[in-house]
Design a protein around this motif. Structure first.
Motif, PDB file in Angstrom:
ATOM      1  N   VAL A   9      64.838 -44.821 103.392  1.00  0.00           N
ATOM      2  CA  VAL A   9      65.484 -43.537 103.119  1.00  0.00           C
ATOM      3  C   VAL A   9      64.503 -42.596 102.431  1.00  0.00           C
ATOM      4  O   VAL A   9      64.434 -41.406 102.755  1.00  0.00           O
ATOM      5  N   LEU A  10      63.717 -43.116 101.491  1.00  0.00           N
ATOM      6  CA  LEU A  10      62.765 -42.267 100.762  1.00  0.00           C
ATOM      7  C   LEU A  10      61.642 -41.752 101.660  1.00  0.00           C
ATOM      8  O   LEU A  10      61.150 -40.642 101.446  1.00  0.00           O
ATOM      9  N   ARG A  11      61.225 -42.518 102.636  1.00  0.00           N
ATOM     10  CA  ARG A  11      60.149 -42.065 103.511  1.00  0.00           C
ATOM     11  C   ARG A  11      60.673 -41.520 104.847  1.00  0.00           C
ATOM     12  O   ARG A  11      59.914 -41.377 105.807  1.00  0.00           O
ATOM     13  N   ALA A  12      61.947 -41.166 104.900  1.00  0.00           N
ATOM     14  CA  ALA A  12      62.573 -40.737 106.152  1.00  0.00           C
ATOM     15  C   ALA A  12      61.947 -39.467 106.709  1.00  0.00           C
ATOM     16  O   ALA A  12      61.911 -39.276 107.929  1.00  0.00           O
ATOM     17  N   LYS A  13      61.434 -38.577 105.861  1.00  0.00           N
ATOM     18  CA  LYS A  13      60.822 -37.346 106.376  1.00  0.00           C
ATOM     19  C   LYS A  13      59.490 -37.638 107.056  1.00  0.00           C
ATOM     20  O   LYS A  13      59.152 -37.012 108.056  1.00  0.00           O
ATOM     21  N   LYS A  14      58.721 -38.581 106.525  1.00  0.00           N
ATOM     22  CA  LYS A  14      57.426 -38.928 107.116  1.00  0.00           C
ATOM     23  C   LYS A  14      57.609 -39.788 108.362  1.00  0.00           C
ATOM     24  O   LYS A  14      56.964 -39.564 109.385  1.00  0.00           O
TER      25      LYS A  14
END
Length: 162
Positions: free
Chosen positions: A82-87
């Protein structure tokens, strides 16, 4: 005694719940609570499933520990996803897992395990119980997931219940 109280722990829980909900310990509420605690299990007894055959308690203990570890590990993996979902957005996917497990108690336990593991959702069971459709939060290798699922959960449950 077993005919009057087929489930003594359930009756005790119902009585305690009744008294907690009414927030009083008057004689009238106590008698009503006892009535509910005795009558409800008697009325619901035909709806209770038959007890499951539990074999291999050591396998059950290892399975419980394994599931606990997988819950923690999967929660961390899902949080990182979830925390790296943008990358790198997670690659969620539906997976069809062929099942060898047929026992209803084993399937119920498998459903609970699937529901408690973060990142997996039990979606559908085939009418003939031959396959299970699961949604996985982030899936890289479907074959590896199927092998992991069967080896870690289905095979121990098959050993315990069948």
């Amino acid at each position: 005694m077993k005919r009057l109280l087929p489930s003594p722990w359930l009756s005790l829980g119902l009585l305690g719940g009744w008294l907690l909900l009414t927030r009083t310990f008057s004689l009238g509420q106590l008698l009503l609570g006892v009535l509910v605690a005795v009558v409800m299990p008697l009325l619901m007894a035909p709806l209770r499933p038959r007890p499951g055959p539990l074999r291999h308690w050591g396998v059950l203990a290892r399975l419980i520990l394994r599931v606990g570890g997988h819950v923690v590990r999967s929660a961390l993996i899902v949080a990182a996803g979830v925390l790296r979902a943008k990358k790198r957005p997670p690659h969620g996917s539906f997976v069809t897992v062929p099942l060898d497990l047929r026992d209803e108690h084993g399937l119920a336990a498998l459903a609970m395990i699937t529901a408690v593991i973060p990142g997996t959702v039990w979606s559908e069971l085939a009418p003939d119980r031959s396959a299970l459709l699961i949604h996985v939060f982030d899936l890289d290798d479907e074959a590896a997931f199927i092998h992991h699922f069967k080896a870690d959960y289905e095979w121990p449950l098959k050993e315990i219940f069948e």
